[in-house]
Design a protein around this motif. Structure first.
Motif, PDB file in Angstrom:
ATOM      1  N   SER A  78       2.255  12.569 -11.121  1.00  0.00           N
ATOM      2  CA  SER A  78       1.670  11.352 -10.569  1.00  0.00           C
ATOM      3  C   SER A  78       0.558  11.719  -9.591  1.00  0.00           C
ATOM      4  O   SER A  78       0.307  12.881  -9.297  1.00  0.00           O
ATOM      5  CB  SER A  78       2.754  10.536  -9.856  1.00  0.00           C
ATOM      6  N   GLN A  79      -0.092  10.671  -9.055  1.00  0.00           N
ATOM      7  CA  GLN A  79      -1.212  10.905  -8.133  1.00  0.00           C
ATOM      8  C   GLN A  79      -0.749  11.502  -6.811  1.00  0.00           C
ATOM      9  O   GLN A  79      -1.537  12.124  -6.105  1.00  0.00           O
ATOM     10  CB  GLN A  79      -1.942   9.586  -7.876  1.00  0.00           C
ATOM     11  N   LYS A  80       0.515  11.323  -6.470  1.00  0.00           N
ATOM     12  CA  LYS A  80       0.971  11.830  -5.171  1.00  0.00           C
ATOM     13  C   LYS A  80       1.267  13.324  -5.211  1.00  0.00           C
ATOM     14  O   LYS A  80       1.437  13.952  -4.175  1.00  0.00           O
ATOM     15  CB  LYS A  80       2.222  11.075  -4.707  1.00  0.00           C
ATOM     16  N   ILE A  81       1.340  13.886  -6.402  1.00  0.00           N
ATOM     17  CA  ILE A  81       1.658  15.305  -6.538  1.00  0.00           C
ATOM     18  C   ILE A  81       0.368  16.110  -6.629  1.00  0.00           C
ATOM     19  O   ILE A  81      -0.493  15.831  -7.467  1.00  0.00           O
ATOM     20  CB  ILE A  81       2.535  15.564  -7.775  1.00  0.00           C
TER      21      ILE A  81
ATOM     22  N   LEU B 194       0.820  -1.204   0.000  1.00  0.00           N
ATOM     23  CA  LEU B 194       0.000   0.000   0.000  1.00  0.00           C
ATOM     24  C   LEU B 194       0.854   1.254   0.000  1.00  0.00           C
ATOM     25  O   LEU B 194       0.552   2.233  -0.692  1.00  0.00           O
ATOM     26  CB  LEU B 194      -0.925  -0.014   1.231  1.00  0.00           C
ATOM     27  N   VAL B 195       1.929   1.234   0.809  1.00  0.00           N
ATOM     28  CA  VAL B 195       2.832   2.383   0.848  1.00  0.00           C
ATOM     29  C   VAL B 195       3.455   2.616  -0.521  1.00  0.00           C
ATOM     30  O   VAL B 195       3.586   3.748  -0.998  1.00  0.00           O
ATOM     31  CB  VAL B 195       3.933   2.169   1.912  1.00  0.00           C
ATOM     32  N   SER B 196       3.822   1.521  -1.199  1.00  0.00           N
ATOM     33  CA  SER B 196       4.428   1.639  -2.534  1.00  0.00           C
ATOM     34  C   SER B 196       3.464   2.247  -3.525  1.00  0.00           C
ATOM     35  O   SER B 196       3.831   3.084  -4.352  1.00  0.00           O
ATOM     36  CB  SER B 196       4.878   0.253  -3.012  1.00  0.00           C
ATOM     37  N   LEU B 197       2.155   1.844  -3.409  1.00  0.00           N
ATOM     38  CA  LEU B 197       1.156   2.407  -4.312  1.00  0.00           C
ATOM     39  C   LEU B 197       0.966   3.890  -4.063  1.00  0.00           C
ATOM     40  O   LEU B 197       0.756   4.679  -4.984  1.00  0.00           O
ATOM     41  CB  LEU B 197      -0.180   1.663  -4.131  1.00  0.00           C
ATOM     42  N   VAL B 198       1.007   4.273  -2.793  1.00  0.00           N
ATOM     43  CA  VAL B 198       0.796   5.677  -2.456  1.00  0.00           C
ATOM     44  C   VAL B 198       1.964   6.534  -2.921  1.00  0.00           C
ATOM     45  O   VAL B 198       1.788   7.631  -3.466  1.00  0.00           O
ATOM     46  CB  VAL B 198       0.592   5.837  -0.938  1.00  0.00           C
TER      47      VAL B 198
ATOM     48  N   VAL C  51       2.363  21.917  -2.998  1.00  0.00           N
ATOM     49  CA  VAL C  51       2.130  22.779  -1.842  1.00  0.00           C
ATOM     50  C   VAL C  51       2.369  22.057  -0.522  1.00  0.00           C
ATOM     51  O   VAL C  51       2.569  22.695   0.529  1.00  0.00           O
ATOM     52  CB  VAL C  51       0.688  23.338  -1.884  1.00  0.00           C
ATOM     53  N   LYS C  52       2.353  20.728  -0.528  1.00  0.00           N
ATOM     54  CA  LYS C  52       2.591  19.954   0.687  1.00  0.00           C
ATOM     55  C   LYS C  52       4.056  19.541   0.833  1.00  0.00           C
ATOM     56  O   LYS C  52       4.417  18.845   1.775  1.00  0.00           O
ATOM     57  CB  LYS C  52       1.702  18.714   0.701  1.00  0.00           C
ATOM     58  N   GLY C  53       4.882  19.906  -0.151  1.00  0.00           N
ATOM     59  CA  GLY C  53       6.300  19.587  -0.078  1.00  0.00           C
ATOM     60  C   GLY C  53       6.708  18.310  -0.788  1.00  0.00           C
ATOM     61  O   GLY C  53       7.889  17.949  -0.803  1.00  0.00           O
ATOM     62  N   ALA C  54       5.741  17.586  -1.383  1.00  0.00           N
ATOM     63  CA  ALA C  54       6.081  16.377  -2.146  1.00  0.00           C
ATOM     64  C   ALA C  54       6.837  16.779  -3.410  1.00  0.00           C
ATOM     65  O   ALA C  54       6.506  17.785  -4.057  1.00  0.00           O
ATOM     66  CB  ALA C  54       4.821  15.594  -2.497  1.00  0.00           C
ATOM     67  N   THR C  55       7.846  15.999  -3.767  1.00  0.00           N
ATOM     68  CA  THR C  55       8.691  16.338  -4.923  1.00  0.00           C
ATOM     69  C   THR C  55       8.666  15.220  -5.955  1.00  0.00           C
ATOM     70  O   THR C  55       8.436  14.043  -5.630  1.00  0.00           O
ATOM     71  CB  THR C  55      10.148  16.568  -4.490  1.00  0.00           C
ATOM     72  N   GLU C  56       8.924  15.616  -7.188  1.00  0.00           N
ATOM     73  CA  GLU C  56       8.986  14.655  -8.284  1.00  0.00           C
ATOM     74  C   GLU C  56       9.914  15.209  -9.359  1.00  0.00           C
ATOM     75  O   GLU C  56       9.935  16.416  -9.602  1.00  0.00           O
ATOM     76  CB  GLU C  56       7.582  14.417  -8.858  1.00  0.00           C
ATOM     77  N   SER C  57      10.677  14.312  -9.971  1.00  0.00           N
ATOM     78  CA  SER C  57      11.642  14.746 -10.992  1.00  0.00           C
ATOM     79  C   SER C  57      11.538  13.850 -12.219  1.00  0.00           C
ATOM     80  O   SER C  57      11.385  12.631 -12.099  1.00  0.00           O
ATOM     81  CB  SER C  57      13.069  14.693 -10.445  1.00  0.00           C
ATOM     82  N   TYR C  58      11.620  14.475 -13.381  1.00  0.00           N
ATOM     83  CA  TYR C  58      11.713  13.760 -14.649  1.00  0.00           C
ATOM     84  C   TYR C  58      12.986  14.211 -15.357  1.00  0.00           C
ATOM     85  O   TYR C  58      13.353  15.388 -15.276  1.00  0.00           O
ATOM     86  CB  TYR C  58      10.502  14.074 -15.541  1.00  0.00           C
ATOM     87  N   SER C  59      13.631  13.280 -16.049  1.00  0.00           N
ATOM     88  CA  SER C  59      14.831  13.606 -16.822  1.00  0.00           C
ATOM     89  C   SER C  59      14.645  13.152 -18.265  1.00  0.00           C
ATOM     90  O   SER C  59      14.074  12.086 -18.520  1.00  0.00           O
ATOM     91  CB  SER C  59      16.074  12.932 -16.221  1.00  0.00           C
ATOM     92  N   PHE C  60      15.140  13.957 -19.189  1.00  0.00           N
ATOM     93  CA  PHE C  60      15.063  13.655 -20.618  1.00  0.00           C
ATOM     94  C   PHE C  60      16.484  13.675 -21.182  1.00  0.00           C
ATOM     95  O   PHE C  60      17.104  14.736 -21.263  1.00  0.00           O
ATOM     96  CB  PHE C  60      14.185  14.682 -21.345  1.00  0.00           C
TER      97      PHE C  60
END
Length: 292
Positions: A67-70, A34-38, A137-146
């Motif tokens: 993603s859904q977490k962002i 569940l944690v992995s899905l979140v 706004v909650k501080g969650a981060t995500e990165s994509y590279s090309f």
């Protein structure tokens, strides 16, 4: 009886303990799942890296899908990395968002949400790593590279022919396909016009060998040169090439030689006749002068 009861009780406790450990392990696995899905974004993971190829002077389009977490974005930063070079293209940490005065500034096209970045008129120096870092706004981060590679257009290829054997029955020819370029990022494919099945035995590479019988139908050979973003081709009629290199092996050539010989004889006969007549007249005139 007391010892037997004690043994039974001990086994029961061991079985119960094993059952409890099994249940706890299963619950931990479910919880980790569940944690992995979140934490994992829909369709992939954070810090995703993709490879993109682009043609020189073409357009590069890089698109990020959150993603859904962002949640709602607090900041978006686009950057470019290369050996000994780091460029910040865009940064929304300070409002309104700021496009840096870099080599990309006048060639940028941005989507409204800034998730898609397009660079036009790509140069060879534009190849490298592009990244987008997103913080919500909650501080969650995500990165994509090309990881972007820029390729030059494929130059127009040419075929060089080399007749290795030329007999009455057969013409063996080697074809060398090449392009005027200093790079080696090309692949070569050979085809026989529309009859692709006839070319299955041909080698992939810039050189191929063909064996042609004197009664074979004309065969069009196609050399295709390509890189990941562009391709060019050139064709050649093999039988015409063999006949051009050496016509002696062809029955048609023998027939043509006979015709040419007959024409020469027909043209030369009147000339020879005139010369013979003049010689005879000269001989007779000499005889008469000798008598008188």
């Amino acid at each position: 009886m007391d010892k037997g009861s004690s043994l039974i009780s001990g086994f029961s406790q061991i079985i119960s303990l094993a059952a409890i450990i099994t249940i706890i392990t299963m619950k931990l696995e479910i919880l980790l799942g569940l944690v992995s899905l979140v934490l994992s974004p829909l369709g992939g993971e954070a810090n995703i890296q993709v490879h993109q190829n682009v043609l020189l002077h073409g357009s590069l389009r890089m698109s990020y899908s959150p993603s859904q977490k962002i949640g709602a974005s607090r900041s978006i930063i686009w950057k470019f990395y290369k050996i000994n070079e780091q460029v910040t293209i865009l940064d929304t940490t300070e409002k309104p968002h700021y496009v840096y005065d870099s080599k990309f500034r006048d060639r940028l096209l941005l989507s409204k949400n800034l998730h898609t970045l397009t660079i036009v008129d790509m140069t060879m120096e534009d190849g490298g790593m592009y990244t987008i870092d997103v913080v919500d706004v909650k501080g969650a981060t995500e990165s994509y590279s090309f990881n972007v590679t820029v390729y030059e257009p494929v130059p127009l290829p040419s075929i060089r022919t080399e007749v290795t054997e030329n007999t009455i029955d057969r013409c063996n020819i080697t074809l060398h396909c090449s392009v005027p370029s200093n790079t080696s990022d090309f692949s070569y494919t050979w085809q026989c016009g529309d009859r692709k099945s006839d070319c299955q035995l041909y080698n992939n590479g810039n050189t191929v060998q063909i064996s042609l019988k004197n009664d074979s139908k004309d065969m069009e050979i196609l050399c295709i040169v390509q890189n990941p973003v562009d391709k060019k081709n050139v064709s050649l009629h093999v039988q015409e090439t063999c006949m051009f290199r050496d016509k002696i092996w062809s029955p048609r050539s023998h027939h043509s030689l006979i015709i040419i010989a007959v024409v020469i004889v027909i043209v030369m006969l009147p000339i020879i006749s005139v010369i013979c007549i003049k010689i005879k007249r000269g001989v007779k005139k000499g005889k008469y002068n000798h008598i008188y």
